[in-house]
Design a protein around this motif. Structure first.
Motif, PDB file in Angstrom:
ATOM      1  N   TRP A 191     -15.915  -3.494  14.851  1.00  0.00           N
ATOM      2  CA  TRP A 191     -15.231  -2.340  14.273  1.00  0.00           C
ATOM      3  C   TRP A 191     -13.759  -2.589  13.942  1.00  0.00           C
ATOM      4  O   TRP A 191     -13.109  -1.745  13.329  1.00  0.00           O
ATOM      5  N   TYR A 194     -26.157   7.570  16.391  1.00  0.00           N
ATOM      6  CA  TYR A 194     -26.162   7.003  15.047  1.00  0.00           C
ATOM      7  C   TYR A 194     -26.151   5.490  15.197  1.00  0.00           C
ATOM      8  O   TYR A 194     -25.241   4.926  15.801  1.00  0.00           O
ATOM      9  N   ASP A 209     -25.822   1.760  13.912  1.00  0.00           N
ATOM     10  CA  ASP A 209     -25.250   0.887  12.887  1.00  0.00           C
ATOM     11  C   ASP A 209     -25.927  -0.482  12.912  1.00  0.00           C
ATOM     12  O   ASP A 209     -25.555  -1.369  12.160  1.00  0.00           O
ATOM     13  N   GLN A 243     -31.914  11.948   6.860  1.00  0.00           N
ATOM     14  CA  GLN A 243     -30.747  11.086   7.044  1.00  0.00           C
ATOM     15  C   GLN A 243     -29.646  11.514   6.072  1.00  0.00           C
ATOM     16  O   GLN A 243     -29.907  11.688   4.883  1.00  0.00           O
ATOM     17  N   TYR A 300     -26.440   9.887   6.099  1.00  0.00           N
ATOM     18  CA  TYR A 300     -25.463   8.823   5.926  1.00  0.00           C
ATOM     19  C   TYR A 300     -26.180   7.536   5.519  1.00  0.00           C
ATOM     20  O   TYR A 300     -27.245   7.230   6.046  1.00  0.00           O
ATOM     21  N   LEU A 301     -25.587   6.811   4.608  1.00  0.00           N
ATOM     22  CA  LEU A 301     -26.209   5.582   4.127  1.00  0.00           C
ATOM     23  C   LEU A 301     -26.101   4.427   5.112  1.00  0.00           C
ATOM     24  O   LEU A 301     -27.011   3.616   5.218  1.00  0.00           O
ATOM     25  N   GLN A 302     -24.999   4.334   5.838  1.00  0.00           N
ATOM     26  CA  GLN A 302     -24.763   3.158   6.660  1.00  0.00           C
ATOM     27  C   GLN A 302     -25.131   3.316   8.132  1.00  0.00           C
ATOM     28  O   GLN A 302     -25.062   2.351   8.876  1.00  0.00           O
ATOM     29  N   SER A 303     -25.510   4.500   8.546  1.00  0.00           N
ATOM     30  CA  SER A 303     -25.902   4.739   9.931  1.00  0.00           C
ATOM     31  C   SER A 303     -27.166   5.580   9.958  1.00  0.00           C
ATOM     32  O   SER A 303     -27.304   6.516   9.179  1.00  0.00           O
ATOM     33  N   THR A 304     -28.054   5.240  10.876  1.00  0.00           N
ATOM     34  CA  THR A 304     -29.319   5.951  10.998  1.00  0.00           C
ATOM     35  C   THR A 304     -29.249   6.907  12.177  1.00  0.00           C
ATOM     36  O   THR A 304     -29.014   6.488  13.320  1.00  0.00           O
ATOM     37  N   TYR A 333     -22.097  13.203  12.013  1.00  0.00           N
ATOM     38  CA  TYR A 333     -21.736  11.931  12.641  1.00  0.00           C
ATOM     39  C   TYR A 333     -20.652  12.194  13.677  1.00  0.00           C
ATOM     40  O   TYR A 333     -19.704  12.908  13.436  1.00  0.00           O
TER      41      TYR A 333
END
Length: 160
Positions: free
Chosen positions: A22, A114, A116, A133, A135-139, A159
């Motif tokens: 991160w 979420y 990543d 869902q 968000y595109l980058q987190s499930t 999120y």
């Protein structure tokens, strides 16, 4: 191994667990400062897994009390393990232990996170992909032992 709430002296170590993932291009000092001033991080309660013998902090996560109108739920975030200690089961042990503790102490049986990373990691812990869902980058994933919860009828939590 023991699971305990983190204290102020633990936070530098906890923040550094996720620096390689991160931290981006931030110098370490700036990353630590950003984490320590994060309103999001301040809203949660941090837990860690610690080696009983060495005292070494192995894995950590932050817990949020989610304010959902449909149910009482807990969000688990920023799950991280020291780079040199990854793939040894420490994060799994921490997540399982925190969930068990919260179920017992707080009488809460629904958890969100979420992911990543590849969701198979959390699926092994019993988490299921949320039907919707945002968000595109987190499930968004959940784990619920409450048989009355119909995830198809609710929106995923924002999120956290």
């Amino acid at each position: 191994m023991q699971i305990r709430e983190a204290n102020m002296e633990d936070m530098h170590t906890i923040y550094m667990m996720g620096y390689d993932v991160w931290g981006g291009d931030l110098p370490v000092e700036d990353y630590i400062k950003e984490c320590s001033q994060s309103i999001k991080y301040q809203k949660g309660n941090w837990f860690l897994l610690q080696d009983d013998v060495t005292g070494k902090i192995l894995s950590s996560c932050v817990i949020y009390d989610l304010e959902l109108k449909e149910m009482r739920a807990i969000g688990i975030g920023s799950i991280a393990t020291r780079p040199e200690d990854r793939r040894k089961g420490y994060a799994s042990e921490l997540v399982r232990g925190v969930i068990k503790e919260i179920e017992h102490m707080e009488n809460c049986s629904t958890f969100f996170l979420y992911s990543d990373i590849e969701t198979v990691f959390y699926e092994k812990l019993g988490f299921i992909r949320f039907p919707v869902q945002n968000y595109l980058q987190s499930t968004c994933m959940y784990l619920s032992k409450d048989r009355h919860v119909n995830m198809e009828s609710i929106e995923p939590p924002p999120y956290f």
